[in-house]
Design a protein around this motif. Structure first.
Motif, short mmCIF file in Angstrom:
data_model
loop_
_atom_site.label_atom_id
_atom_site.label_comp_id
_atom_site.label_asym_id
_atom_site.label_seq_id
_atom_site.Cartn_x
_atom_site.Cartn_y
_atom_site.Cartn_z
N ALA A 77 0.55 -1.44 0.18
CA ALA A 77 -0.06 -0.01 0.09
C ALA A 77 0.97 1.19 0.01
O ALA A 77 0.38 2.51 -0.78
CB ALA A 77 -0.78 -0.22 1.36
N GLU A 78 2.28 1.75 0.97
CA GLU A 78 2.63 2.76 1.06
C GLU A 78 3.28 2.79 -0.31
O GLU A 78 3.55 3.98 -1.25
CB GLU A 78 4.00 2.03 1.75
N ARG A 79 3.91 1.29 -0.70
CA ARG A 79 4.46 1.83 -2.65
C ARG A 79 3.55 2.19 -3.55
O ARG A 79 4.24 3.50 -4.17
CB ARG A 79 5.01 0.83 -2.91
N LEU A 80 2.46 2.13 -3.31
CA LEU A 80 1.57 2.56 -4.45
C LEU A 80 1.24 3.83 -4.74
O LEU A 80 1.28 4.36 -5.67
CB LEU A 80 0.65 1.54 -4.21
N ALA A 81 0.69 3.69 -3.22
CA ALA A 81 0.13 5.72 -3.06
C ALA A 81 1.32 6.70 -2.75
O ALA A 81 1.06 7.39 -3.86
CB ALA A 81 0.08 5.05 -1.17
N LYS A 82 2.22 6.00 -2.33
CA LYS A 82 3.05 7.01 -2.56
C LYS A 82 3.61 6.91 -4.59
O LYS A 82 4.15 8.32 -4.93
CB LYS A 82 4.54 6.74 -2.16
N ALA A 83 3.78 6.35 -4.82
CA ALA A 83 4.04 5.75 -7.08
C ALA A 83 2.58 7.17 -7.18
O ALA A 83 3.04 7.40 -8.39
CB ALA A 83 3.95 4.88 -7.66
N ALA A 84 1.35 7.44 -6.64
CA ALA A 84 0.19 7.56 -6.93
C ALA A 84 0.57 8.76 -6.82
O ALA A 84 -0.28 9.39 -7.27
CB ALA A 84 -0.75 7.22 -6.78
N GLY A 85 1.06 9.26 -5.56
CA GLY A 85 0.92 10.44 -5.20
C GLY A 85 -0.15 11.03 -4.26
O GLY A 85 -0.53 11.75 -3.99
#
Length: 385
Positions: A77-85
């Motif tokens: 979730a952290e990886r995905l959220a940060k990639a999407a801003g």
């Protein structure tokens, strides 16, 4: 006799093995797979890093339910959220489920019912996502649709302005309409849609089920257009073939997705989120994404050089490794002949040849594929050189 419902017009190919860009059928014939499982296998078939991560998780546990805290989910979730801003993620099993979640979240957060989508869009085949889809053929035979969706022409900002109002919960769009024919939104239209959402207090939902996870040369396609969505949905390429989808949203939406508001028994399965983390670790590297853009430029040049003189060619369009070749004739027979010649591709609507090769495809494989496409299309059109 088959015991499967005949919901798919299946091809004559039965896979036996698949590695990278190559798929071998039960008869020993090898194909260039320019479908990636319909945009799923972005790292090709059986990527080693993903395989090893999943093997490790297999020896730990497969399922415990979402009542447990799982570091594997938190990491993905952290990886995905940060990639999407963005700030928060809900994991589902598929793109349709992710879009269902996004629709629920937008309606609850705004207290409104109406959602605007676009003609030729595709958002899934559940009842809500079928209703959200702007293609009548998807809805035929299923009775009355949900009445809270309105459809306007894609890339037509004036039509969208006329449809907006204080009752609109969200505008839901694809930056590139995949199933609708590989139609790319213009910067003016996409940014205009976001501005209208801000003016009316509506949310902007971007469906990145097919375009996300590096497919266009950025983590998400909306990042090519300097957009700031409220909700993004992801699936397909996220898990390298393991079933997973995701609703990604801003922190301000957290209060509307509290305990009991939404759920999924298998969503965020430990094997799937482990595969997702390993997939993102590979794809979200700057050098990897730049290679996708380089390969895109290469294959688009190859195709345009080869096919530009054909009378039956309407347009070649694409972004990253999501490419459409529009012809004036249906492409069904062309796809059948391409398979006979060892290249597996897709359609996007009746007259668009759709290419979704793995992001790991080599330039040599792209050249081979472009040459076969040129040969088959020319022979089909009766204009072989």
């Amino acid at each position: 006799m088959s015991y499967l419902f005949p919901t798919y017009a299946r091809w004559e190919v039965e896979p036996d093995t698949a590695i990278g860009t190559l798929l071998t059928d039960k008869n020993g014939k090898t194909y260039l797979d320019f479908t990636s499982g319909i945009g799923v296998c972005n790292l090709g078939h059986q990527p080693e890093a993903v395989k090893e991560a999943v093997k490790t998780q297999l020896d730990r546990f497969w399922h415990v339910s979402n009542l447990f805290t799982m570091n594997e989910q938190e990491k993905a979730a952290e990886r995905l959220a940060k990639a999407a801003g963005m700030d928060a993620v809900f994991f589902s099993n598929s793109g349709a489920e992710a879009n269902e979640g996004a629709i629920k979240l937008a309606r609850k957060a705004t207290g409104r019912n109406k959602i605007i989508t676009f003609t030729q869009s595709f958002h899934g085949r559940t009842f809500a996502t079928m209703a959200a889809t702007g293609q009548d053929k998807v809805k035929q035979g299923f009775g009355s649709m949900l009445e809270t969706f309105e459809y306007v022409p894609f890339n037509d900002l004036d039509s969208l302005k006329q449809a907006m109002g204080s009752d609109v919960a969200a505008v839901m769009l694809e930056v590139i309409q995949g199933e609708g024919g590989i139609h790319i939104g213009t910067t003016e239209f996409l940014q205009g849609a976001e501005q209208l959402c801000r003016e009316y207090g509506s949310l902007l939902i971007i469906d990145e089920i097919q375009t996300g996870i590096g497919r266009t040369g950025k983590p998400f396609a909306f990042q090519h257009f300097d957009l700031d969505p409220d909700i993004v949905t992801s699936a397909k390429g996220l898990g390298s073939g393991f079933p997973i989808g995701a609703v990604i949203g801003k922190e301000s939406l957290n209060e509307f997705f509290g305990p009991g508001s939404h759920g999924s028994t298998f969503g965020g399965n430990p094997l799937s989120v482990t595969a997702a983390s390993a997939t993102m670790d590979e794809i979200f590297q700057e050098a990897f994404l730049q290679e996708v853009l380089n390969k895109s430029e290469y294959v688009l040049n190859q195709l345009k050089t080869a096919l530009s003189d054909l009378e039956l060619l309407v347009e070649i369009r694409g972004l990253g490794l999501m490419i459409g070749i529009e012809l004036t004739v249906p492409v069904g027979d062309i796809l059948t002949e391409l398979r006979a010649q060892g290249v597996i591709a897709l359609s996007a609507g009746e007259k668009v040849l759709r290419l979704l090769p793995p992001l790991t495809v080599t330039e040599d494989e792209l050249k081979q594929g472009a040459e076969k496409i040129n040969e088959v299309v020319r022979n089909f059109c009766g204009t072989a050189l």
